[in-house]
Design a protein around this motif. Structure first.
Motif, PDB file in Angstrom:
ATOM      1  N   GLU A  36      26.160 -13.800  11.521  1.00  0.00           N
ATOM      2  CA  GLU A  36      26.201 -13.685  13.269  1.00  0.00           C
ATOM      3  C   GLU A  36      26.678 -13.002  13.590  1.00  0.00           C
ATOM      4  OE1 GLU A  36      29.000 -17.490  12.589  1.00  0.00           O
ATOM      5  OE2 GLU A  36      27.591 -18.761  11.762  1.00  0.00           O
ATOM      6  N   MET A  37      26.252 -13.424  15.033  1.00  0.00           N
ATOM      7  CA  MET A  37      27.334 -11.878  16.069  1.00  0.00           C
ATOM      8  C   MET A  37      27.942 -12.819  17.263  1.00  0.00           C
ATOM      9  SD  MET A  37      23.834 -10.421  17.935  1.00  0.00           S
ATOM     10  CE  MET A  37      25.557  -9.383  18.962  1.00  0.00           C
ATOM     11  N   LYS A  38      29.123 -12.539  18.243  1.00  0.00           N
ATOM     12  CA  LYS A  38      28.907 -13.048  18.934  1.00  0.00           C
ATOM     13  C   LYS A  38      29.301 -12.318  19.693  1.00  0.00           C
ATOM     14  CE  LYS A  38      33.870 -13.929  20.436  1.00  0.00           C
ATOM     15  NZ  LYS A  38      35.391 -14.654  20.509  1.00  0.00           N
ATOM     16  N   LEU A  39      28.533 -12.698  21.116  1.00  0.00           N
ATOM     17  CA  LEU A  39      27.475 -12.261  22.171  1.00  0.00           C
ATOM     18  C   LEU A  39      28.746 -12.132  23.004  1.00  0.00           C
ATOM     19  CD1 LEU A  39      25.156 -14.226  23.491  1.00  0.00           C
ATOM     20  CD2 LEU A  39      25.185 -12.076  22.435  1.00  0.00           C
ATOM     21  N   ALA A  40      29.330  -9.925  22.937  1.00  0.00           N
ATOM     22  CA  ALA A  40      29.859  -9.546  24.646  1.00  0.00           C
ATOM     23  C   ALA A  40      28.671  -8.689  25.400  1.00  0.00           C
ATOM     24  CB  ALA A  40      30.674  -8.703  23.663  1.00  0.00           C
ATOM     25  N   PRO A  41      29.609  -8.307  26.474  1.00  0.00           N
ATOM     26  CA  PRO A  41      28.832  -8.001  27.364  1.00  0.00           C
ATOM     27  C   PRO A  41      28.761  -6.075  27.242  1.00  0.00           C
ATOM     28  CG  PRO A  41      31.047  -9.713  28.442  1.00  0.00           C
ATOM     29  CD  PRO A  41      30.785  -8.738  27.075  1.00  0.00           C
ATOM     30  N   ARG A  42      27.197  -5.956  27.099  1.00  0.00           N
ATOM     31  CA  ARG A  42      27.076  -4.580  27.083  1.00  0.00           C
ATOM     32  C   ARG A  42      27.284  -3.497  28.444  1.00  0.00           C
ATOM     33  NH1 ARG A  42      21.640  -2.760  24.100  1.00  0.00           N
ATOM     34  NH2 ARG A  42      20.970  -0.422  24.459  1.00  0.00           N
ATOM     35  N   ILE A  43      27.165  -2.980  28.768  1.00  0.00           N
ATOM     36  CA  ILE A  43      26.935  -1.542  29.830  1.00  0.00           C
ATOM     37  C   ILE A  43      25.833  -0.927  29.564  1.00  0.00           C
ATOM     38  CG2 ILE A  43      27.678  -0.567  31.461  1.00  0.00           C
ATOM     39  CD1 ILE A  43      30.675  -1.245  30.881  1.00  0.00           C
ATOM     40  N   VAL A  44      24.719  -0.850  30.350  1.00  0.00           N
ATOM     41  CA  VAL A  44      23.593   0.177  30.654  1.00  0.00           C
ATOM     42  C   VAL A  44      23.424   0.082  31.767  1.00  0.00           C
ATOM     43  CG1 VAL A  44      21.984  -2.048  28.727  1.00  0.00           C
ATOM     44  CG2 VAL A  44      22.309  -2.498  31.061  1.00  0.00           C
ATOM     45  N   PRO A  45      22.920   1.600  31.836  1.00  0.00           N
ATOM     46  CA  PRO A  45      22.570   2.456  33.042  1.00  0.00           C
ATOM     47  C   PRO A  45      21.546   1.902  34.033  1.00  0.00           C
ATOM     48  CG  PRO A  45      21.895   4.087  31.356  1.00  0.00           C
ATOM     49  CD  PRO A  45      22.553   2.224  30.659  1.00  0.00           C
ATOM     50  N   GLU A  46      21.300   1.226  34.815  1.00  0.00           N
ATOM     51  CA  GLU A  46      20.317   1.064  36.023  1.00  0.00           C
ATOM     52  C   GLU A  46      19.412   2.138  36.439  1.00  0.00           C
ATOM     53  OE1 GLU A  46      18.261  -1.728  37.827  1.00  0.00           O
ATOM     54  OE2 GLU A  46      20.124  -1.955  35.963  1.00  0.00           O
ATOM     55  N   THR A  47      18.780   2.611  36.616  1.00  0.00           N
ATOM     56  CA  THR A  47      17.757   3.631  36.833  1.00  0.00           C
ATOM     57  C   THR A  47      17.014   3.493  37.924  1.00  0.00           C
ATOM     58  OG1 THR A  47      15.613   3.703  35.135  1.00  0.00           O
ATOM     59  CG2 THR A  47      17.787   4.537  34.397  1.00  0.00           C
ATOM     60  N   LYS A  48      16.622   4.231  38.525  1.00  0.00           N
ATOM     61  CA  LYS A  48      15.666   4.840  39.945  1.00  0.00           C
ATOM     62  C   LYS A  48      14.426   5.227  39.453  1.00  0.00           C
ATOM     63  CE  LYS A  48      14.788   4.673  44.784  1.00  0.00           C
ATOM     64  NZ  LYS A  48      14.456   3.119  44.756  1.00  0.00           N
ATOM     65  N   ALA A  49      13.457   4.834  39.672  1.00  0.00           N
ATOM     66  CA  ALA A  49      11.692   5.555  39.730  1.00  0.00           C
ATOM     67  C   ALA A  49      11.237   6.140  40.707  1.00  0.00           C
ATOM     68  CB  ALA A  49      10.743   4.774  38.627  1.00  0.00           C
ATOM     69  N   VAL A  50      11.792   7.964  40.505  1.00  0.00           N
ATOM     70  CA  VAL A  50      11.234   8.020  42.293  1.00  0.00           C
ATOM     71  C   VAL A  50      10.404   9.198  42.119  1.00  0.00           C
ATOM     72  CG1 VAL A  50      13.156   7.941  43.515  1.00  0.00           C
ATOM     73  CG2 VAL A  50      13.445   9.855  41.640  1.00  0.00           C
TER      74      VAL A  50
END
Length: 359
Positions: A36-50
Motif C-alpha cells: 500500500e501507499m498513502k497518497l501525498a501531494p508532489r511538487i513538480v515544475p511547470e514548463t513552457k515550450a518555446v
C-alpha cells in the motif's frame, strides 16, 4: 431414492465449497502480499515550450586593410576557419611600382653614402698633413651622417611598402564558421570594406519569453533542449531532449518579451539562426501521482484500487501526464513503493490521504 439424491446434492455442494476455497486462497495470499501507499501531494515544475534560436557569441567581420582588387577568395559560406588564416588576397597595382621606386632611391643613397665616406677618409688623411682645414673635415663628416640618415629613412619607407603588400592578405579575425562572403574575385574594394563575416566564440540559444514569466525564471535553472528535427541528410528523426542551463536573463523587456540565453553542449552542428524547442521551468504545482502498475484499464476506463475499512475498492480515475522514474539521488524516500518507478498523474478520482493498493 430420495436419500440418494440428497446425498448427491450435499456432495456437490461440498465439492463446490472446496473449489471456491482453493480459488480464494491464492487471491487472499495475493491480497496479503500487495503493498500500500498513502497518497501525498508532489511538487513538480511547470514548463513552457518555446523556440530558442542558435546564436554565436561573436560575429566579426573580416575587412580589407588596403584598397585594391580581390585576386582570390579561399572560403565560402559555411567554411570553417581558424584565427589568422588567409581567406582572401587583395592586389594593389601601385604597390610594386612604389617598391621599385623605393629600391632605386635606396641604391642612390647608398652610392652617395659611399662617396661621402671616401671624401671623409681623404679629408682625414689630408688633415694629418695640414693640407685641409678642420672645417672641411667637419663638413665631410656631416655629409656622411646626412646620407646615413637619409638611407635609413628610405629603407623604412620601403618596409612600409612591403607591409602594405602583406596587408593585402585578408585574415580570419576569429576561429569559427563563415556566415557571409559579400564579394567575389575581381571586385574592387577600399580599405575597411567587409570581405567576410565569421561566427566564432561558440554557440548558445537565445530565448524570447512573455514578460509574465520574467519574475519566474532565474540564472542557473535547468532546461530541456530538443534535438534538431531534421538530421544532416534531411530525414526527420525523433526529438531527444538534452539538458541545458540558463546562464543569462536580460534586464530589459522589449515588445512584451524578456530575453534569456541557454548554454548546451553540441550546438556546433546547428545552423546559426536555426530554431529548436526549449522547455523552460516557469512555475511549480502540486500533483497526486501513483505508480503506473497500480492503474488497471478495462473497457477504456482506468481504475485504481483503494484500501478502505470495508476492504479493497476499485475507483475510476482520470489520468494526466506521466513522469519518468526519479534518479536515486533525487528520490526523497527510496524505500517508498513509487520510488524509482514510472508514475502517472491523477487528475480526478483520488485525494490526498487515500491508501492505494499496489500489485
Amino acid at each position: 431414492m430420495l436419500n440418494v439424491a440428497r446425498q448427491s446434492s450435499a456432495a456437490a455442494k461440498a465439492f463446490a465449497a472446496i473449489v471456491l476455497a482453493l480459488i480464494a486462497l491464492p487471491m487472499a495470499a495475493s491480497a496479503a502480499a500487495a503493498a500500500e501507499m498513502k497518497l501525498a501531494p508532489r511538487i513538480v515544475p511547470e514548463t513552457k515550450a518555446v523556440f530558442g534560436q542558435v546564436k554565436s557569441r561573436d560575429v566579426v567581420a573580416a575587412r580589407a586593410r588596403i584598397g585594391g582588387t580581390i585576386e582570390k577568395i579561399s572560403v565560402d559560406e559555411g567554411s570553417e576557419v581558424e584565427k589568422g588564416e588567409v581567406i582572401a588576397v587583395i592586389i594593389d597595382d601601385k604597390i610594386p611600382i612604389q617598391k621599385r621606386a623605393a629600391d632605386a632611391k635606396i641604391e642612390v643613397l647608398r652610392s652617395q653614402l659611399a662617396n661621402a665616406n671616401t671624401d671623409l677618409e681623404r679629408a682625414q688623411q689630408l688633415r694629418t698633413t695640414g693640407a685641409v682645414s678642420q672645417s672641411r673635415l667637419d663638413e665631410a663628416s656631416t655629409q656622411v651622417q646626412v646620407y646615413t640618415n637619409q638611407l635609413a629613412a628610405a629603407e623604412a619607407e620601403r618596409a612600409v611598402i612591403e607591409q602594405n603588400a602583406r596587408e593585402g592578405e585578408v585574415l580570419a579575425p576569429a576561429s569559427g564558421r563563415v556566415l557571409d562572403v559579400p564579394v567575389t574575385p575581381g571586385s574592387v574594394v577600399m580599405a575597411g570594406d567587409q570581405i567576410a563575416t565569421v561566427a566564432g566564440g561558440g554557440y548558445f540559444l537565445r530565448l524570447s519569453l512573455p514578460e509574465r514569466h520574467a519574475a519566474e525564471i532565474s540564472e542557473g535553472d535547468t532546461v530541456k533542449v530538443g534535438d534538431r528535427v531534421l538530421s544532416a541528410d534531411g530525414a526527420a528523426r525523433k526529438i531527444e531532449p538534452r539538458i541545458g542551463r540558463l546562464v543569462k536573463v536580460y534586464p530589459e523587456i522589449e515588445d512584451g518579451k524578456v530575453k534569456a540565453d541557454v548554454e548546451v553542449d553540441g550546438l556546433g552542428n546547428y545552423f546559426v539562426g536555426e530554431r529548436t524547442l526549449v522547455w523552460i521551468p516557469v512555475a511549480t504545482r502540486e500533483v497526486l501521482t501513483v505508480p503506473r502498475q497500480a492503474v488497471t484499464t478495462r473497457h477504456g476506463i482506468d481504475y485504481v484500487t483503494l484500501q478502505t475499512k470495508e476492504g479493497p475498492v476499485e475507483v475510476a480515475v482520470v489520468l494526466g501526464r506521466r513522469f519518468a522514474p526519479q534518479a536515486k539521488d533525487e528520490a526523497a524516500d527510496t524505500s517508498a513503493p513509487d520510488a524509482n518507478a514510472e508514475t502517472v498523474e491523477i487528475l480526478s478520482g483520488l485525494e490526498a490521504g487515500d491508501r492505494v493498493v499496489l500489485p
